[in-house]
Design a protein around this motif. Sequence first.
Motif, mmCIF file in Angstrom:
data_model
loop_
_atom_site.group_PDB
_atom_site.id
_atom_site.type_symbol
_atom_site.label_atom_id
_atom_site.label_comp_id
_atom_site.label_asym_id
_atom_site.label_seq_id
_atom_site.Cartn_x
_atom_site.Cartn_y
_atom_site.Cartn_z
ATOM 1 N N UNK A 26 0.755 -1.148 -0.175
ATOM 2 C CA UNK A 26 0.070 -0.125 -0.114
ATOM 3 C C UNK A 26 0.851 1.264 -0.005
ATOM 4 N N UNK A 27 2.199 1.169 0.331
ATOM 5 C CA UNK A 27 2.790 2.347 0.538
ATOM 6 C C UNK A 27 4.083 2.308 -0.421
ATOM 7 N N UNK A 54 0.873 15.459 -4.550
ATOM 8 C CA UNK A 54 -0.306 15.255 -5.553
ATOM 9 C C UNK A 54 -0.542 13.937 -5.540
ATOM 10 N N UNK A 55 0.373 12.697 -5.536
ATOM 11 C CA UNK A 55 -0.084 11.533 -5.903
ATOM 12 C C UNK A 55 -0.735 10.834 -4.277
ATOM 13 N N UNK A 56 -0.138 11.588 -3.291
ATOM 14 C CA UNK A 56 -0.688 10.864 -1.997
ATOM 15 C C UNK A 56 -2.024 11.488 -1.669
ATOM 16 N N UNK A 57 -2.385 12.633 -2.044
ATOM 17 C CA UNK A 57 -3.710 13.172 -2.091
ATOM 18 C C UNK A 57 -4.739 12.459 -2.912
ATOM 19 N N UNK A 58 -4.309 12.402 -4.170
ATOM 20 C CA UNK A 58 -5.203 11.545 -4.996
ATOM 21 C C UNK A 58 -5.469 10.230 -4.492
ATOM 22 N N UNK A 59 -4.451 9.507 -3.861
ATOM 23 C CA UNK A 59 -4.652 8.081 -3.479
ATOM 24 C C UNK A 59 -5.335 8.265 -2.168
ATOM 25 N N UNK A 60 -5.240 9.252 -1.349
ATOM 26 C CA UNK A 60 -5.994 9.363 -0.088
ATOM 27 C C UNK A 60 -7.520 9.536 -0.163
ATOM 28 N N UNK A 79 -13.173 7.440 -0.002
ATOM 29 C CA UNK A 79 -14.234 7.182 -0.668
ATOM 30 C C UNK A 79 -14.727 5.686 -0.714
ATOM 31 N N UNK A 80 -13.911 5.088 -1.067
ATOM 32 C CA UNK A 80 -13.974 3.587 -1.284
ATOM 33 C C UNK A 80 -14.143 2.822 0.067
ATOM 34 N N UNK A 81 -13.515 3.316 1.161
ATOM 35 C CA UNK A 81 -13.494 2.599 2.513
ATOM 36 C C UNK A 81 -15.085 2.919 2.872
ATOM 37 N N UNK A 82 -15.319 4.126 2.700
ATOM 38 C CA UNK A 82 -16.959 4.554 3.180
ATOM 39 C C UNK A 82 -18.019 3.680 2.671
ATOM 40 N N UNK A 83 -17.675 3.358 1.219
ATOM 41 C CA UNK A 83 -18.699 2.658 0.526
ATOM 42 C C UNK A 83 -18.525 1.308 0.766
ATOM 43 N N UNK A 140 -4.129 17.186 -10.174
ATOM 44 C CA UNK A 140 -4.937 16.328 -9.253
ATOM 45 C C UNK A 140 -6.043 15.463 -9.984
ATOM 46 N N UNK A 141 -6.673 16.187 -10.431
ATOM 47 C CA UNK A 141 -7.986 15.678 -11.255
ATOM 48 C C UNK A 141 -7.641 14.404 -12.124
ATOM 49 N N UNK A 142 -6.486 14.642 -12.784
ATOM 50 C CA UNK A 142 -6.165 13.673 -13.947
ATOM 51 C C UNK A 142 -5.461 12.303 -13.049
ATOM 52 N N UNK A 143 -4.926 12.763 -12.044
ATOM 53 C CA UNK A 143 -4.246 11.608 -11.274
ATOM 54 C C UNK A 143 -5.439 10.499 -10.717
ATOM 55 N N UNK A 144 -6.440 11.452 -9.926
ATOM 56 C CA UNK A 144 -7.689 10.521 -9.590
ATOM 57 C C UNK A 144 -8.300 10.010 -10.695
ATOM 58 N N UNK A 145 -8.501 10.352 -11.668
ATOM 59 C CA UNK A 145 -9.202 9.696 -12.923
ATOM 60 C C UNK A 145 -8.537 8.450 -13.375
ATOM 61 N N UNK A 146 -7.061 8.410 -13.199
ATOM 62 C CA UNK A 146 -6.383 7.376 -13.512
ATOM 63 C C UNK A 146 -6.399 6.441 -12.436
ATOM 64 N N UNK A 147 -6.070 6.733 -11.432
ATOM 65 C CA UNK A 147 -5.895 5.821 -10.205
ATOM 66 C C UNK A 147 -7.348 5.347 -9.715
ATOM 67 N N UNK A 148 -8.634 5.991 -10.140
ATOM 68 C CA UNK A 148 -9.693 5.291 -9.649
ATOM 69 C C UNK A 148 -10.178 4.092 -10.424
ATOM 70 N N UNK A 149 -9.785 3.696 -11.562
ATOM 71 C CA UNK A 149 -9.638 2.540 -12.566
ATOM 72 C C UNK A 149 -8.981 1.430 -11.324
ATOM 73 N N UNK A 150 -7.834 1.365 -11.220
ATOM 74 C CA UNK A 150 -7.271 0.501 -10.250
ATOM 75 C C UNK A 150 -7.893 0.232 -8.992
ATOM 76 N N UNK A 151 -8.123 1.267 -8.459
ATOM 77 C CA UNK A 151 -8.955 1.301 -7.086
ATOM 78 C C UNK A 151 -10.034 0.437 -7.072
#
Length: 218
Positions: free
Chosen positions: A53-54, A71-77, A82-86, A149-160
Amino acid sequence: VLGQILSTYLNVLFYWNNIAWRPSLYFVWKEFGIVMRFGKWVTLEKIIEFIYSNVDIVVIGLIFDLKTVGLYSTAKYMLTLVYTAVNGPVGAISYPMLGSSILTRENLKKSFLSITSRIIALNIPLMFGIAITAPMIIPLIFNPKWEQLPLLIVILVVGEAVSRSLWVQRDIYKLLNLPEVYGKNLLINIILPLSLYPIFSKYGVIAFCIIKVSNDFV
């Protein structure tokens, strides 16, 4: 630290006053050995899971600058939050559901597919929702320095979404008395990116995120 100590103390005090059972030094060595053989793999799994995870953040810190790490840590966090809450409530009921199906492998298979399909039904719409809204919401919250940040979130959300949808497999292995399987799989997920991250990182943090997502699929 003091908060954790106080919380632990209050929990112990509560259980001591409300539960008749008391710990003792008497135990069965045979059962102790069984628990230890099973538990060592679960403990190792947790250690490997923490590293997995780290390790991406550590590599980014070694290769890129402090701004990129932030940037990366914020996007991942944000995605993890969100996913933990759901997914959290789903996890609370899935293991008992699987445990009640262990009598036959066919029932276990049906329960696994049922749980996984429901998690996917939650995560896929969530994935698209985050991907669509992140570019609109993030600029309203963060200043222009966070424009990537938005672009990193859009990419990482697929793997998450993929990794969160299939996490229940680790409970399957435990129920089948094969706790070592998931830990060994995680080792592959650590070794593989460690060899690829340095190669693709020279193309920037976006390429790094794409490799991270590819590893989540593996």
